[in-house]
Design a protein around this motif. Structure first.
Motif, PDB file in Angstrom:
ATOM      1  N   GLU A 260      31.778 108.702  71.534  1.00  0.00           N
ATOM      2  CA  GLU A 260      31.668 109.903  70.712  1.00  0.00           C
ATOM      3  C   GLU A 260      30.992 109.499  69.404  1.00  0.00           C
ATOM      4  OE1 GLU A 260      32.336 113.009  71.380  1.00  0.00           O
ATOM      5  OE2 GLU A 260      33.232 112.665  73.357  1.00  0.00           O
ATOM      6  N   GLU A 261      29.782 109.967  69.174  1.00  0.00           N
ATOM      7  CA  GLU A 261      28.995 109.530  68.030  1.00  0.00           C
ATOM      8  C   GLU A 261      29.727 109.698  66.704  1.00  0.00           C
ATOM      9  OE1 GLU A 261      24.334 109.874  66.975  1.00  0.00           O
ATOM     10  OE2 GLU A 261      25.395 111.802  67.069  1.00  0.00           O
ATOM     11  N   ILE A 264      32.286 106.831  65.443  1.00  0.00           N
ATOM     12  CA  ILE A 264      31.900 105.436  65.212  1.00  0.00           C
ATOM     13  C   ILE A 264      31.736 105.200  63.716  1.00  0.00           C
ATOM     14  CG2 ILE A 264      30.168 103.672  65.665  1.00  0.00           C
ATOM     15  CD1 ILE A 264      29.492 105.199  68.252  1.00  0.00           C
ATOM     16  N   ARG A 271      24.298 102.911  56.876  1.00  0.00           N
ATOM     17  CA  ARG A 271      23.602 104.011  57.539  1.00  0.00           C
ATOM     18  C   ARG A 271      22.292 104.333  56.830  1.00  0.00           C
ATOM     19  NH1 ARG A 271      25.469 107.467  61.119  1.00  0.00           N
ATOM     20  NH2 ARG A 271      27.668 107.001  60.635  1.00  0.00           N
ATOM     21  N   ASP A 280      18.840 101.143  64.399  1.00  0.00           N
ATOM     22  CA  ASP A 280      20.030 101.819  64.909  1.00  0.00           C
ATOM     23  C   ASP A 280      21.232 100.922  64.638  1.00  0.00           C
ATOM     24  OD1 ASP A 280      22.090 102.957  66.380  1.00  0.00           O
ATOM     25  OD2 ASP A 280      20.821 103.460  68.091  1.00  0.00           O
ATOM     26  N   LEU A 282      24.013 100.761  65.874  1.00  0.00           N
ATOM     27  CA  LEU A 282      24.702 100.338  67.092  1.00  0.00           C
ATOM     28  C   LEU A 282      24.231  98.969  67.564  1.00  0.00           C
ATOM     29  CD1 LEU A 282      24.718 103.629  69.197  1.00  0.00           C
ATOM     30  CD2 LEU A 282      26.670 102.578  68.041  1.00  0.00           C
ATOM     31  N   ILE A 331      26.317 108.033  74.886  1.00  0.00           N
ATOM     32  CA  ILE A 331      26.939 108.521  73.660  1.00  0.00           C
ATOM     33  C   ILE A 331      26.783 110.036  73.598  1.00  0.00           C
ATOM     34  CG2 ILE A 331      24.864 108.183  72.226  1.00  0.00           C
ATOM     35  CD1 ILE A 331      26.793 107.242  69.988  1.00  0.00           C
ATOM     36  N   ARG A 332      27.877 110.711  73.285  1.00  0.00           N
ATOM     37  CA  ARG A 332      27.843 112.157  73.095  1.00  0.00           C
ATOM     38  C   ARG A 332      27.509 112.418  71.626  1.00  0.00           C
ATOM     39  NH1 ARG A 332      30.102 116.070  76.266  1.00  0.00           N
ATOM     40  NH2 ARG A 332      31.427 114.522  77.303  1.00  0.00           N
ATOM     41  N   THR A 333      26.396 113.076  71.389  1.00  0.00           N
ATOM     42  CA  THR A 333      25.906 113.273  70.025  1.00  0.00           C
ATOM     43  C   THR A 333      26.615 114.419  69.339  1.00  0.00           C
ATOM     44  OG1 THR A 333      24.161 114.851  70.593  1.00  0.00           O
ATOM     45  CG2 THR A 333      23.642 112.495  70.839  1.00  0.00           C
ATOM     46  N   ARG A 338      23.821 114.211  75.179  1.00  0.00           N
ATOM     47  CA  ARG A 338      24.103 112.809  75.478  1.00  0.00           C
ATOM     48  C   ARG A 338      22.813 112.014  75.426  1.00  0.00           C
ATOM     49  NH1 ARG A 338      28.708 112.110  79.851  1.00  0.00           N
ATOM     50  NH2 ARG A 338      29.726 114.142  79.747  1.00  0.00           N
ATOM     51  N   VAL A 341      22.695 104.536  75.765  1.00  0.00           N
ATOM     52  CA  VAL A 341      22.788 103.402  74.846  1.00  0.00           C
ATOM     53  C   VAL A 341      22.518 102.163  75.687  1.00  0.00           C
ATOM     54  CG1 VAL A 341      24.226 102.142  73.215  1.00  0.00           C
ATOM     55  CG2 VAL A 341      24.461 104.624  73.417  1.00  0.00           C
TER      56      VAL A 341
END
Length: 353
Positions: A260-261, A264, A271, A280, A282, A331-333, A338, A341
């Motif tokens: 779930e974006e 995180i 950022r 990114d 991630l 990942i669900r934005t 989605r 990743v």
């Protein structure tokens, strides 16, 4: 290090002296470097014997040994939040800790470049010793080599570690199961962005500080909170970041992972820096965070244990393990869609550890 007991007429000049080839030749100069710098900083009874290896006590009955090794070539050598010395301890301590082990002993190998200032070497060694004390490990053996000027990059350090794995603990990348929860201990990307900002002299409104830290205390807190079997996987998401670590787990376990974006944790300066540089978070390296995959029933207790520890205050549940024969991480934005990743392709940030 078997040259601890020689005597010398003049002390090393640790303020103005520089590494020369004699420090790696095996003679008096090397003996003096070992005795006055390394042995002083890492002093303990095992190292003080001065033999070619350390004879160590066996772990408690029922415990198994865990061994790990890691090389450290970070550039620059000093960065906000740490340096190559502390990083070399944290890297190996954390590799042992996420195996469920109690880190006990380290060995260290130093590759030094001719001409490197002894003052900077002493600073690195002292930092390394302080990190070892904080983590509760002993440096019990080591080696030093010197390469010619221009054929190294100041200092490279290789560390190996030994830990004791208590009975009942068996975390591993192949143990994730559909329905399990995925936790992270705090904000991601801080180490990699701290290194990049220092290396490239990037000025941001807020200084980004590396998260480099020993995770063994945090891991012990997790095992104190739930039955050991409830902790399926522990990993430290270093090179390749969170995304690569989760892809490794999915591949090993034959499962998918859905994130779930919005859950995180990413610090605002990290950022902003990633957005500015087109990176990114991630995929950006961490050196003081862990990923835990646990049974859904244990997630709340583990989150509470993480958040009660100074290194886990920003811990979050960021997703779940799914049944997926394709072994995809998705990942669900925030917009309800989605995206994949995938594995990191190539080297995003070289020499960050």
């Amino acid at each position: 290090m078997n040259t601890l007991h020689a005597t010398f007429t003049r002390a090393l000049d640790l303020h103005h002296g520089r590494v020369d080839l004699g420090f790696g030749a095996g003679g008096r100069a090397m003996a003096q470097l070992v005795a006055e710098l390394f042995a002083r900083a890492f002093a303990n009874d095992y190292l003080a014997r001065g033999d070619d290896g350390a004879v160590l006590p066996a772990p408690a009955p029922g415990e198994r040994l865990v061994v790990s090794t890691d090389g450290h070539v970070v550039s620059p050598l000093f960065f906000p939040g740490g340096d190559i010395g502390s990083l070399s301890v944290h890297g190996t301590v954390n590799d042992l800790a996420v195996m469920g082990a109690r880190p006990l002993y380290l060995t260290a190998g130093f590759i030094l470049e001719e001409g490197f200032p002894l003052a900077e070497l002493a600073r690195i060694v002292d930092s390394m010793a302080a990190a070892a004390r904080t983590a509760g490990v002993l440096v019990v053996a080591g080696d030093t080599k010197v390469v010619e000027r221009g054929k190294g990059d100041g200092v490279f350090i290789t560390t190996a570690g030994v830990g004791a794995l208590p009975a009942g603990r068996d975390p591993g990348g192949a143990r994730a199961r559909p329905g399990d929860a995925v936790l992270v201990s705090g904000g991601i990307g801080e180490h990699g962005m701290a290194i990049l900002a220092q290396r490239e002299a990037l000025a941001f409104e807020s200084t980004i500080v590396s998260d480099s830290a020993p995770l063994n205390g945090l891991v012990e807190a997790l095992y104190g909170a739930v039955p050991a079997a409830a902790i399926r996987v522990l990993r430290d998401p270093t090179r390749g970041g969170l995304a690569t670590t989760l892809n490794e787990i999915a591949a090993q376990s034959g499962v998918g992972i859905e994130l779930e974006e919005g859950t995180i944790p990413v610090a605002a300066p990290v950022r902003a820096a990633c957005e500015l540089l087109g990176l990114d978070p991630l995929y950006v390296a961490n050196e003081g965070k862990l990923v835990a995959v646990c049974t859904a029933e244990a997630a709340d207790a583990l989150l509470a244990a993480l958040r009660a520890h100074p290194l886990g205050a920003q811990a979050a549940c960021i997703g779940a393990v799914t049944a997926d024969p394709q072994r995809f991480v998705q990942i669900r934005t925030g917009f309800g869609g989605r995206r994949m990743v995938d594995w990191l392709a190539g080297e995003q940030l070289p020499r960050i550890c």
